[in-house]
Design an enzyme around this catalytic site. Structure first.
Site, short mmCIF file in Angstrom:
data_model
loop_
_atom_site.label_atom_id
_atom_site.label_comp_id
_atom_site.label_asym_id
_atom_site.label_seq_id
_atom_site.Cartn_x
_atom_site.Cartn_y
_atom_site.Cartn_z
N CYS A 111 -6.25 17.08 13.25
CA CYS A 111 -5.04 17.75 12.73
C CYS A 111 -5.08 19.27 12.93
O CYS A 111 -4.05 19.92 12.84
CB CYS A 111 -4.84 17.44 11.26
SG CYS A 111 -4.55 15.71 10.95
N HIS A 249 -0.06 22.87 8.23
CA HIS A 249 -0.13 21.47 8.67
C HIS A 249 0.50 20.60 7.58
O HIS A 249 0.30 20.84 6.38
CB HIS A 249 -1.59 21.09 8.88
CG HIS A 249 -1.81 19.63 9.13
ND1 HIS A 249 -1.10 18.94 10.07
CD2 HIS A 249 -2.65 18.73 8.54
CE1 HIS A 249 -1.49 17.68 10.05
NE2 HIS A 249 -2.43 17.52 9.13
N ASN A 279 2.64 12.94 8.49
CA ASN A 279 1.56 13.67 9.16
C ASN A 279 1.51 13.25 10.62
O ASN A 279 1.15 12.11 10.93
CB ASN A 279 0.23 13.36 8.45
CG ASN A 279 -0.94 14.10 9.06
OD1 ASN A 279 -0.83 14.70 10.12
ND2 ASN A 279 -2.08 14.05 8.38
N1 ACO Z 1 1.09 3.04 -2.89
C1 ACO Z 1 0.78 2.79 -4.18
N2 ACO Z 1 -0.45 3.03 -4.68
C2 ACO Z 1 -1.38 3.51 -3.84
C3 ACO Z 1 -1.12 3.79 -2.49
C4 ACO Z 1 0.18 3.53 -2.02
N3 ACO Z 1 0.55 3.75 -0.74
N4 ACO Z 1 -2.24 4.28 -1.92
C5 ACO Z 1 -3.19 4.31 -2.87
N5 ACO Z 1 -2.66 3.85 -4.04
C6 ACO Z 1 -3.32 3.71 -5.33
C7 ACO Z 1 -4.83 3.66 -5.26
O1 ACO Z 1 -5.27 2.33 -5.00
C8 ACO Z 1 -5.23 4.13 -6.62
O2 ACO Z 1 -5.07 3.08 -7.54
P1 ACO Z 1 -6.14 2.87 -8.74
O3 ACO Z 1 -6.00 4.10 -9.57
O4 ACO Z 1 -5.65 1.62 -9.40
O5 ACO Z 1 -7.46 2.75 -8.08
C9 ACO Z 1 -4.15 5.17 -6.97
O6 ACO Z 1 -3.03 4.89 -6.10
C10 ACO Z 1 -4.59 6.60 -6.73
O7 ACO Z 1 -5.20 6.69 -5.45
P2 ACO Z 1 -5.76 8.07 -4.90
O8 ACO Z 1 -6.42 7.84 -3.58
O9 ACO Z 1 -6.55 8.71 -5.98
O10 ACO Z 1 -4.38 8.85 -4.72
P3 ACO Z 1 -4.18 10.36 -4.39
O11 ACO Z 1 -3.34 10.98 -5.41
O12 ACO Z 1 -5.48 11.05 -4.02
O13 ACO Z 1 -3.29 10.30 -3.05
C11 ACO Z 1 -3.54 10.53 -0.67
C12 ACO Z 1 -3.81 9.65 -1.89
C13 ACO Z 1 -2.05 10.69 -0.53
C14 ACO Z 1 -4.13 9.86 0.55
C15 ACO Z 1 -4.19 11.93 -0.87
O14 ACO Z 1 -5.50 11.77 -1.34
C16 ACO Z 1 -4.19 12.78 0.36
O15 ACO Z 1 -3.16 13.24 0.83
N6 ACO Z 1 -5.38 13.09 0.94
C17 ACO Z 1 -5.50 14.01 2.06
C18 ACO Z 1 -4.93 13.52 3.33
C19 ACO Z 1 -5.18 14.53 4.43
O16 ACO Z 1 -4.98 15.72 4.25
N7 ACO Z 1 -5.67 14.12 5.57
C20 ACO Z 1 -6.07 15.12 6.56
C21 ACO Z 1 -5.43 14.97 7.80
S1 ACO Z 1 -5.51 13.36 8.53
C22 ACO Z 1 -6.21 13.50 10.13
O17 ACO Z 1 -6.89 14.44 10.43
C23 ACO Z 1 -5.96 12.38 11.11
#
Ligand code: ACO
Length: 362
Positions: A111, A249, A279
């Protein structure tokens, strides 16, 4: 002294939309969850390969610069989803454009790839080794998305953006930069078996999609994008109040908001289009630059900060002084070919490889 000015810009977004409601028909998720946790409402799924998207974005950027492809000295594709590894995908773009005087190479920093590329080619122009450069950020991430995994499949989309750079004797372009990586933690965001770590012809679907420890990536992205953004402002000799627009980004609206808070920037000084495209990895920033210009959010002489974080775990930021021109010199008629399939038909090969999402079974 030589500087490297961005004189052309363009984007190519495939027309097929995959909405949050579509995703909630596939896996246990909802528009409400995706919107509040990420800011994403929809993303694009490409009916063509990455090369086609790159070429259309490139033609539009060249037209904006009023530059003939034969004037290019270098074509760089920032991508982690090249259509081929041999040749590098930039060779396809060079051939399609008939950029017969150019060298060509791919650059992969996930990214952060576009900002890494911008810093690299700007320094090449400043050093005098090249004059005119086409830098494309292009991804067909839908190829790598496992739509049975709700924690990643809601995040990613396809698209391309491109810029054209040329030498300038005015102090414009990249004035300062920060490039970083934490390779020791790289396995928290990876495609475990892709490339020579896998078995050609016998890929394991469970290890060939995007694996991500979301919370940990989130925590690191907030820290590093904020630190790098503040650092480039200081290195450029600016105050934080001198920044006219942050172009981050687009991975998660909450990461963007945290970066802006760290810099003390109001929402009016932050470019956001994550709701429309999700993304698109290396493509997010050149697409955002193009749309910020279209929306007249970049003024002549504007002070921009570009910042990214992604797989690797890479991060990158650049302080960029925009030049005087914010409108294209001409407009290309290049278009992606029409789509004949539905979004479900486009995703079919993906379902066949990774498996059918839970809610689409029987
Ligand atoms: N829909 C509903 N619930 C979901 C989903 C979904 N799509 N995905 C996860 N959950 C659930 C999880 O299972 C978890 O449930 P639990 O509490 O019962 O265990 C709950 O939601 C919370 O999950 P988290 O992973 O803690 O959610 P978070 O608020 O951290 O959001 C996310 C997840 C959106 C992926 C976030 O962590 C994020 O954006 N991370 C960074 C992504 C990023 O910047 N990537 C870099 C670039 S990618 C690249 O380089 C190719």
């Amino acid at each position: 002294m030589r500087f490297a000015e961005i004189v052309g810009w363009g984007k190519a977004l495939p027309p097929t939309v995959l909405t949050n409601d579509d995703l909630s028909k596939m896996v246990d998720t909802s528009d409400e969850w995706i919107t509040t946790r990420t800011g994403i409402k929809e993303r694009r799924i490409s009916h063509v390969g990455a090369t086609e998207m790159a070429v259309v974005a490139a033609r539009r950027a060249l037209a904006a610069a009023d530059m003939d492809p034969a004037e290019l000295d270098l074509v760089v594709n920032a991508t982690c989803t090249p259509e081929t590894l041999i040749p590098a995908s930039a060779s396809h773009v060079q051939a399609r454009l008939a950029a017969r005087n150019a060298g060509a190479m791919d650059l992969n920093a996930n990214c952060s790839g576009f900002v890494y590329g911008l810093v690299t080619v700007s320094d090449m122009i400043k050093a005098g080794s090249v004059d005119n450069v086409l830098l494309v950020g292009v991804e067909k991430l839908s190829y790598l998305v496992d739509y049975t995994d709700r924690s990643t499949c809601v995040l990613f989309g396809d698209g391309a953006g491109a810029v054209v750079l040329t030498p300038s004797d005015r102090p414009v372009g990249v004035l300062s930069s920060e490039l970083g990586v934490d390779g020791e933690a790289a396995d928290i965001l990876c495609v475990p078996e892709f490339g020579t770590a896998g078995r050609p012809g016998r890929p394991d679907p469970r290890r060939s999609g995007i694996y991500m420890e979301g919370q940990e990536v989130f925590r690191r992205a907030v820290t590093k994008m904020g630190e790098a953004s503040v650092a480039v402002v200081e290195k450029a000799g600016w105050e934080l109040t001198d920044v006219d627009l942050l172009i981050p980004h687009q991975a998660n609206l909450r990461i963007i908001d945290a970066t802006a808070r760290r810099m003390g920037l109001p929402a009016s000084k932050v470019f956001v289009n994550i709701h429309a495209y999700g993304n698109t990895s290396a493509a997010t920033i050149p697409v955002a630059i193009t749309e910020a210009l279209e929306q007249e959010m970049i003024r002549p002489g504007a002070n921009l900060v570009l910042a990214a974080f992604g797989g690797g775990l890479t991060w990158a930021a650049a302080a960029v002084k925009w030049g005087e021109r914010t409108t294209p010199l001409s407009v290309s008629d290049a278009e992606l070919p029409p789509v004949t399939q539905t979004v479900w038909e486009l995703l079919q090969p993906n379902f066949e490889f990774y498996g059918l999402p839970e809610k689409l079974r029987d």
